[in-house]
Write a protein that holds these residues in place. Structure first.
Motif, PDB file in Angstrom:
ATOM      1  N   MET A 240     103.084  -9.403  45.165  1.00  0.00           N
ATOM      2  CA  MET A 240     101.873  -8.751  44.675  1.00  0.00           C
ATOM      3  C   MET A 240     101.449  -7.698  45.692  1.00  0.00           C
ATOM      4  N   ASP A 241     100.425  -6.918  45.360  1.00  0.00           N
ATOM      5  CA  ASP A 241      99.964  -5.867  46.261  1.00  0.00           C
ATOM      6  C   ASP A 241      99.648  -6.401  47.656  1.00  0.00           C
TER       7      ASP A 241
ATOM      8  N   ARG B 188     100.319  -5.436  38.686  1.00  0.00           N
ATOM      9  CA  ARG B 188     100.581  -5.338  40.113  1.00  0.00           C
ATOM     10  C   ARG B 188     101.241  -6.581  40.696  1.00  0.00           C
ATOM     11  N   ALA B 189     102.144  -7.225  39.928  1.00  0.00           N
ATOM     12  CA  ALA B 189     102.846  -8.415  40.391  1.00  0.00           C
ATOM     13  C   ALA B 189     104.204  -8.515  39.713  1.00  0.00           C
ATOM     14  N   THR B 190     105.212  -8.949  40.477  1.00  0.00           N
ATOM     15  CA  THR B 190     106.534  -9.213  39.919  1.00  0.00           C
ATOM     16  C   THR B 190     107.005 -10.581  40.395  1.00  0.00           C
ATOM     17  N   LEU B 191     107.396 -11.431  39.452  1.00  0.00           N
ATOM     18  CA  LEU B 191     107.932 -12.749  39.733  1.00  0.00           C
ATOM     19  C   LEU B 191     109.415 -12.732  39.414  1.00  0.00           C
ATOM     20  N   THR B 192     110.235 -13.100  40.397  1.00  0.00           N
ATOM     21  CA  THR B 192     111.674 -13.215  40.193  1.00  0.00           C
ATOM     22  C   THR B 192     112.041 -14.687  40.320  1.00  0.00           C
ATOM     23  N   LEU B 193     112.539 -15.278  39.235  1.00  0.00           N
ATOM     24  CA  LEU B 193     112.910 -16.685  39.225  1.00  0.00           C
ATOM     25  C   LEU B 193     114.423 -16.841  39.236  1.00  0.00           C
TER      26      LEU B 193
ATOM     27  N   ARG C 281      92.296 -19.334  44.018  1.00  0.00           N
ATOM     28  CA  ARG C 281      93.087 -19.357  42.781  1.00  0.00           C
ATOM     29  C   ARG C 281      93.291 -17.946  42.266  1.00  0.00           C
ATOM     30  N   SER C 282      94.481 -17.719  41.753  1.00  0.00           N
ATOM     31  CA  SER C 282      94.802 -16.460  41.082  1.00  0.00           C
ATOM     32  C   SER C 282      95.460 -16.813  39.760  1.00  0.00           C
ATOM     33  N   VAL C 283      95.115 -16.079  38.721  1.00  0.00           N
ATOM     34  CA  VAL C 283      95.736 -16.274  37.414  1.00  0.00           C
ATOM     35  C   VAL C 283      96.399 -14.960  37.030  1.00  0.00           C
ATOM     36  N   LEU C 284      97.683 -15.035  36.712  1.00  0.00           N
ATOM     37  CA  LEU C 284      98.455 -13.849  36.343  1.00  0.00           C
ATOM     38  C   LEU C 284      99.015 -14.020  34.943  1.00  0.00           C
ATOM     39  N   ARG C 285      99.094 -12.913  34.221  1.00  0.00           N
ATOM     40  CA  ARG C 285      99.747 -12.884  32.906  1.00  0.00           C
ATOM     41  C   ARG C 285     100.947 -11.954  33.062  1.00  0.00           C
TER      42      ARG C 285
END
Length: 131
Positions: free
Chosen positions: A48-49, A34-39, A114-118
């Motif tokens: 994220m949601d 439920r997350a997308t990172l665009t660099l 804190r949030s940790v995403l993979r």
């Protein structure tokens, strides 16, 4: 012997395949639960949601794949939002490690949440907005 001559001739002719410079920024799309990172070369955007983050500087992993950058983080609340009152964006830090195509990202907001995403390179995920 012929392989050695090929390598030497490629090196001398300048036709050796180019490698990315060590300090080139990390770019591309990384997605996960439920997350997308665009660099981009200048920073990034994480959607994220129920939250969104902006990375305010280029992400340049070191030789071990680790990086630490700054930006902002904004949590959304469920239900209607007032259009003329933007929610406050808090300063945040982003620390991560890239191993192959997997990016582990830790977001620490100014309020110490804190949030940790993979995340996985090349995977885009459509968020389900806060309900």
């Amino acid at each position: 012997m012929s392989k050695l001559l090929l390598v030497v001739s490629l090196m001398m002719s300048g036709s050796w395949p180019a490698q990315a410079a060590a300090d080139d920024p990390l770019t591309g799309i990384f997605g996960g639960d439920r997350a997308t990172l665009t660099l981009t070369a200048n920073g990034g955007r994480l959607v994220m949601d129920c939250a969104e983050s902006l990375i305010a500087e280029p992400v340049r992993p070191d030789a071990a794949g680790r990086f630490s950058v700054t930006g902002s983080h904004e949590d959304y609340a469920p239900g209607p939002q007032q259009a003329d009152v933007p929610p406050p964006a808090a300063r945040a830090s982003f620390a991560g490690k890239l191993v192959g195509d997997t990016l582990e990202l830790t977001i620490t907001a100014a309020n110490n949440s804190r949030s940790v995403l993979r995340l996985t390179r090349g995977r885009a995920v459509k968020p389900v907005r806060c309900l």
